[in-house]
Design a protein around this motif. Structure first.
Motif, PDB file in Angstrom:
ATOM      1  N   ASN A 409       0.882  -0.904   0.111  1.00 12.26           N
ATOM      2  CA  ASN A 409       0.177  -0.096  -0.173  1.00 12.26           C
ATOM      3  C   ASN A 409       1.090   1.263   0.008  1.00 12.26           C
ATOM      4  OD1 ASN A 409      -2.309  -1.309  -0.244  1.00 12.26           O
ATOM      5  ND2 ASN A 409      -2.899  -1.584   1.909  1.00 12.26           N
ATOM      6  N   GLN A 410       2.016   1.593   0.784  1.00 11.49           N
ATOM      7  CA  GLN A 410       2.731   2.411   0.978  1.00 11.49           C
ATOM      8  C   GLN A 410       3.243   2.777  -0.539  1.00 11.49           C
ATOM      9  OE1 GLN A 410       7.225   1.563   2.826  1.00 11.49           O
ATOM     10  NE2 GLN A 410       6.974   4.063   3.095  1.00 11.49           N
ATOM     11  N   VAL A 411       3.893   1.629  -1.201  1.00 15.99           N
ATOM     12  CA  VAL A 411       4.272   1.497  -2.859  1.00 15.99           C
ATOM     13  C   VAL A 411       3.155   1.830  -3.379  1.00 15.99           C
ATOM     14  CG1 VAL A 411       5.226   0.165  -4.729  1.00 15.99           C
ATOM     15  CG2 VAL A 411       6.043  -0.294  -2.120  1.00 15.99           C
ATOM     16  N   GLU A 412       2.624   1.809  -3.002  1.00 16.53           N
ATOM     17  CA  GLU A 412       0.936   1.752  -4.376  1.00 16.53           C
ATOM     18  C   GLU A 412       0.896   3.896  -4.193  1.00 16.53           C
ATOM     19  OE1 GLU A 412      -3.597   1.972  -3.514  1.00 16.53           O
ATOM     20  OE2 GLU A 412      -3.027  -0.678  -4.352  1.00 16.53           O
ATOM     21  N   ARG A 413       0.718   4.176  -3.001  1.00 15.48           N
ATOM     22  CA  ARG A 413       0.094   5.254  -2.303  1.00 15.48           C
ATOM     23  C   ARG A 413       1.548   6.113  -3.176  1.00 15.48           C
ATOM     24  NH1 ARG A 413      -1.440   3.438   2.307  1.00 15.48           N
ATOM     25  NH2 ARG A 413       0.122   4.293   3.246  1.00 15.48           N
ATOM     26  N   ALA A 414       2.644   5.725  -2.798  1.00 16.24           N
ATOM     27  CA  ALA A 414       4.313   6.717  -3.296  1.00 16.24           C
ATOM     28  C   ALA A 414       3.732   6.854  -4.814  1.00 16.24           C
ATOM     29  CB  ALA A 414       5.123   5.767  -2.744  1.00 16.24           C
ATOM     30  N   CYS A 415       3.653   5.737  -5.581  1.00 14.32           N
ATOM     31  CA  CYS A 415       3.739   5.825  -7.139  1.00 14.32           C
ATOM     32  C   CYS A 415       2.467   7.067  -7.963  1.00 14.32           C
ATOM     33  CB  CYS A 415       3.059   4.273  -7.450  1.00 14.32           C
ATOM     34  SG  CYS A 415       4.557   2.507  -7.261  1.00 14.32           S
ATOM     35  N   VAL A 416       1.191   6.371  -6.874  1.00 15.87           N
ATOM     36  CA  VAL A 416       0.455   7.971  -7.274  1.00 15.87           C
ATOM     37  C   VAL A 416       0.747   8.921  -7.457  1.00 15.87           C
ATOM     38  CG1 VAL A 416      -1.734   7.923  -7.155  1.00 15.87           C
ATOM     39  CG2 VAL A 416      -1.438   5.738  -7.124  1.00 15.87           C
ATOM     40  N   ASP A 417       1.565   9.392  -6.053  1.00 12.43           N
ATOM     41  CA  ASP A 417       1.613  10.690  -5.797  1.00 12.43           C
ATOM     42  C   ASP A 417       3.149  11.390  -6.466  1.00 12.43           C
ATOM     43  OD1 ASP A 417       0.570  10.013  -3.471  1.00 12.43           O
ATOM     44  OD2 ASP A 417       2.083   9.856  -1.387  1.00 12.43           O
ATOM     45  N   LEU A 418       3.898  10.182  -6.886  1.00 13.94           N
ATOM     46  CA  LEU A 418       5.105  10.902  -7.857  1.00 13.94           C
ATOM     47  C   LEU A 418       4.254  10.848  -9.615  1.00 13.94           C
ATOM     48  CD1 LEU A 418       8.237   9.034  -7.909  1.00 13.94           C
ATOM     49  CD2 LEU A 418       6.967   9.501  -9.444  1.00 13.94           C
ATOM     50  N   ALA A 422       5.003  14.539 -10.931  1.00 16.40           N
ATOM     51  CA  ALA A 422       5.041  14.521 -12.269  1.00 16.40           C
ATOM     52  C   ALA A 422       4.130  15.208 -13.244  1.00 16.40           C
ATOM     53  CB  ALA A 422       6.103  13.212 -12.337  1.00 16.40           C
ATOM     54  N   LEU A 423       3.308  14.770 -13.367  1.00 17.06           N
ATOM     55  CA  LEU A 423       2.354  15.125 -14.621  1.00 17.06           C
ATOM     56  C   LEU A 423       1.676  16.686 -14.529  1.00 17.06           C
ATOM     57  CD1 LEU A 423       0.738  11.534 -15.440  1.00 17.06           C
ATOM     58  CD2 LEU A 423       2.225  12.133 -16.559  1.00 17.06           C
ATOM     59  N   LEU A 424       1.720  17.196 -13.015  1.00 18.58           N
ATOM     60  CA  LEU A 424       0.887  18.602 -13.015  1.00 18.58           C
ATOM     61  C   LEU A 424       2.659  19.055 -12.590  1.00 18.58           C
ATOM     62  CD1 LEU A 424      -1.773  17.672  -9.848  1.00 18.58           C
ATOM     63  CD2 LEU A 424      -1.596  18.229 -13.291  1.00 18.58           C
ATOM     64  N   ARG A 425       3.790  18.808 -12.386  1.00 17.31           N
ATOM     65  CA  ARG A 425       4.991  20.099 -13.079  1.00 17.31           C
ATOM     66  C   ARG A 425       5.045  21.008 -13.178  1.00 17.31           C
ATOM     67  NH1 ARG A 425      11.161  17.779 -11.816  1.00 17.31           N
ATOM     68  NH2 ARG A 425      11.400  19.485 -10.914  1.00 17.31           N
ATOM     69  N   ASP A 426       4.778  20.975 -14.562  1.00 18.23           N
ATOM     70  CA  ASP A 426       4.421  22.400 -14.844  1.00 18.23           C
ATOM     71  C   ASP A 426       3.157  23.676 -15.293  1.00 18.23           C
ATOM     72  OD1 ASP A 426       7.178  21.958 -15.595  1.00 18.23           O
ATOM     73  OD2 ASP A 426       6.513  20.679 -17.709  1.00 18.23           O
ATOM     74  N   ILE A 457      -6.555  12.747  -7.716  1.00 14.96           N
ATOM     75  CA  ILE A 457      -6.210  13.421  -5.867  1.00 14.96           C
ATOM     76  C   ILE A 457      -5.671  13.041  -5.378  1.00 14.96           C
ATOM     77  CG2 ILE A 457      -8.116  12.102  -3.813  1.00 14.96           C
ATOM     78  CD1 ILE A 457      -8.777   9.318  -5.965  1.00 14.96           C
ATOM     79  N   GLY A 458      -5.939  14.953  -4.251  1.00 18.40           N
ATOM     80  CA  GLY A 458      -4.316  15.733  -4.403  1.00 18.40           C
ATOM     81  C   GLY A 458      -5.336  16.352  -2.793  1.00 18.40           C
ATOM     82  N   ARG A 459      -3.868  16.480  -1.857  1.00 21.19           N
ATOM     83  CA  ARG A 459      -4.734  17.270  -0.451  1.00 21.19           C
ATOM     84  C   ARG A 459      -4.793  18.784  -1.539  1.00 21.19           C
ATOM     85  NH1 ARG A 459       0.425  18.264   2.109  1.00 21.19           N
ATOM     86  NH2 ARG A 459       1.428  18.599  -0.231  1.00 21.19           N
ATOM     87  N   PRO A 484       7.355  16.384  -8.495  1.00 21.49           N
ATOM     88  CA  PRO A 484       7.676  14.517  -8.200  1.00 21.49           C
ATOM     89  C   PRO A 484       9.039  14.273  -7.104  1.00 21.49           C
ATOM     90  CG  PRO A 484       7.873  15.552 -10.503  1.00 21.49           C
ATOM     91  CD  PRO A 484       8.445  16.685  -9.151  1.00 21.49           C
ATOM     92  N   GLY A 485       8.302  12.693  -5.809  1.00 25.86           N
ATOM     93  CA  GLY A 485       9.917  12.720  -5.159  1.00 25.86           C
ATOM     94  C   GLY A 485       9.703  13.274  -3.417  1.00 25.86           C
ATOM     95  N   ARG A 486       8.254  13.960  -3.364  1.00 22.84           N
ATOM     96  CA  ARG A 486       8.560  14.755  -2.299  1.00 22.84           C
ATOM     97  C   ARG A 486       7.120  14.696  -1.741  1.00 22.84           C
ATOM     98  NH1 ARG A 486      11.423  20.730  -2.711  1.00 22.84           N
ATOM     99  NH2 ARG A 486      13.556  20.132  -3.795  1.00 22.84           N
ATOM    100  N   GLU A 487       6.700  15.657  -1.529  1.00 20.44           N
ATOM    101  CA  GLU A 487       4.775  15.836  -1.187  1.00 20.44           C
ATOM    102  C   GLU A 487       3.370  15.040  -1.994  1.00 20.44           C
ATOM    103  OE1 GLU A 487       4.135  15.150   1.681  1.00 20.44           O
ATOM    104  OE2 GLU A 487       6.219  15.432   2.970  1.00 20.44           O
ATOM    105  N   PRO A 488       2.820  14.921  -1.563  1.00 18.93           N
ATOM    106  CA  PRO A 488       1.769  14.742  -2.897  1.00 18.93           C
ATOM    107  C   PRO A 488       1.682  16.157  -3.414  1.00 18.93           C
ATOM    108  CG  PRO A 488       1.214  13.257  -0.850  1.00 18.93           C
ATOM    109  CD  PRO A 488       2.660  14.456  -0.605  1.00 18.93           C
TER     110      PRO A 488
END
Length: 494
Positions: A409-418, A422-426, A457-459, A484-488
């Motif tokens: 579940n941790q992997v799943e959440r981290a992958c979704v967040d990353l 990454a896709l919204l960074r710009d 889905i985000g905070r 990417p790689g920090r917080e959601p």
């Protein structure tokens, strides 16, 4: 298996690969098997040791020969870790017979050895958008133990007899030598079922699947067709969209569910086993989902139960897909229950979503507990007690599975967040229409939003002195953070 599936297309794989690699390093995900475990796997691939009960070892030559069954597998394209193969037929009394072969990983893993220890450490296969981290070395999981086509394989072979309505009448299981004839994928299966060109063994998948779905409705069970989040390319950039599962996926899942229910009943009758359990969701959780349904425009009449509502939803519709993802919250609290000597009372044996006793047994290449469930069922079907190595492992399995599931579940959440970051960074500073699907009880200015588009889905955090987030309502939000790689990803009310 993961609740939030995420699929990376080939086009999107390259720019995300480095970030996903860094994520695996950060989460300390193993990138190889210990040399001793790998060596055991390679040796076992050449000469499997097939348990025969009471500490004896069989060989492929002494196994029941079921290679005449024209089994077939149904999996995503490119899959090589094939846990299940089936053959479906009609019975003379108007019912059906399901032959379901499960990969016999116990024939390749020596109890107490280095490979066994590593499997107990890993617990499950871990799913990243770009690759899998397997439970067992690929020489087994994608080779000697996998039910690949045109290969003789040791298997745990179930025979499940159903009546004309699809209800189970008789179940038995034994070890056998099997040979799959075809490796099919969901899209191809759906195509031949829809155009009427499927031969009967495959055509019966629809007939049996539909009947099993009707029985599921009658039990009051809950079946979530959770869509995949898929990264797709548009005009030189990427976005997230939902991809609905095909009906063939659901019918195939019904065969697996049928086997898991049969396994549970067999173990309960024998007095020794391990069940997958889930408590009934509290009323408060369902009430919160009603607010989410209202915000998403999902019609939920007060006289309609949650289980009945789920079956009316179309995961191809974005709002329904969003609601189905929120519904996974009601699956929290699932666990494993061991019994040895005395079966638990009926109230403690039921999986709330299945609305019946249920056991994990059909994915032993990817989930540790399934290896033990198969052994328990083989012993029960043969009228003998389980082997010492099986009984000795039962006590620790629930904790091991809980730990492994938490890691998955941790992997799943981290992958979704990353991937979302990454896709919204710009697009930091852009505004989006969103739905407030959750808010903190102790701080109603903090919560979760589900964007109407893209599928994110985000905070969301309003100023501390601002108004409470309107749970269940649509609002405009501005993207504040996407690294990417920090917080959601983080949004603020616009």
């Amino acid at each position: 298996m993961p609740r939030r599936h995420m699929h990376v297309t080939d086009a999107a794989e390259a720019p995300l690969r480095a970030a996903l690699h860094d994520l695996r390093v950060r989460l300390e995900i193993p990138d190889h098997f210990p040399p001793t475990a790998q060596a055991e796997a390679e040796s076992a691939a050449r000469a499997p040791r097939i348990p025969a009960g009471d500490g004896e070892v069989a060989t492929e030559h002494t196994l029941h020969d079921a290679t005449d069954l024209p089994l077939f597998t149904i999996d995503p394209p490119g899959s090589r870790d094939l846990d299940q193969a089936m053959f479906l037929s009609r019975r003379s009394n108007g019912g059906f017979r399901v032959h379901y072969a499960i990969a016999d990983i116990a024939s390749f893993v020596t109890p107490g050895g280095a490979l066994d220890a590593e499997a107990h450490h890993r617990v499950t296969t871990l799913y990243f958008p770009d690759e899998r981290i397997p439970l067992h070395p690929t020489v087994l999981s994608e080779g000697a133990a996998s039910l690949l086509p045109d290969q003789d394989r040791p298997a745990v072979l179930w025979q499940l007899d159903l009546d004309a309505d699809g209800a189970l009448t008789v179940a038995s299981v034994r070890r056998a030598l099997v040979r799959s004839r075809a490796k099919l994928d969901y899209a191809g299966v759906q195509r031949v079922l829809d155009n009427g060109t499927a031969e009967e063994p495959l055509a019966l998948l629809r007939a049996i699947g539909l009947r099993r779905e009707e029985l599921e409705v009658a039990r009051g069970a809950i079946s979530l067709n959770v869509p995949e989040q898929e990264i797709v390319q548009h005009a030189g950039s990427y976005t997230l969209e939902y991809r609905a599962p095909l009906p063939a996926y659901g019918w195939n899942s019904q065969i697996s569910l049928l086997t898991g229910m049969a396994a549970a009943e067999l173990m309960l009758a024998s007095g020794t086993g391990i069940l997958r359990t889930l408590p009934t969701a509290p009323d408060g959780s369902v009430a919160r989902l009603r607010l989410t349904a209202q915000a998403l425009g999902v019609d939920w009449p007060h006289h309609t139960s949650y289980a009945a509502l789920i079956r009316t939803l179309d995961p191809r519709r974005a709002t329904h897909a969003a609601f189905l993802l929120e519904c996974t919250a009601l699956l929290r609290g699932a666990g494993y229950s061991v019994f040895d000597g005395t079966a638990p009372p009926a109230s403690a044996a039921v999986h709330a979503a299945v609305a019946a006793p249920y056991a994990h047994t059909t994915a032993p290449l990817r989930r540790l507990v399934d290896r033990y469930t198969s052994e328990l069922c083989l012993a029960a079907s043969a009228g003998r007690g389980p082997s010492d190595w099986v009984r000795g492992a039962l006590r620790n399995l629930p904790h091991e599975m809980e730990t492994g599931t938490q890691r998955a579940n941790q992997v799943e959440r981290a992958c979704v967040d990353l991937v979302e970051a990454a896709l919204l960074r710009d697009r930091v500073g852009d505004t989006f229409e969103a739905l407030v699907v959750d808010r903190q009880v102790d701080d109603p200015t903090q919560g979760i939003v589900h964007l109407c588009e893209p599928a994110v889905i985000g905070r969301v955090a309003a100023p501390p002195d601002g108004p409470a987030l309107p749970l269940g309502h649509r609002i405009e939000v501005r993207l504040a953070e996407a690294e990417p790689g920090r917080e959601p990803v983080l949004f603020t009310p616009a």
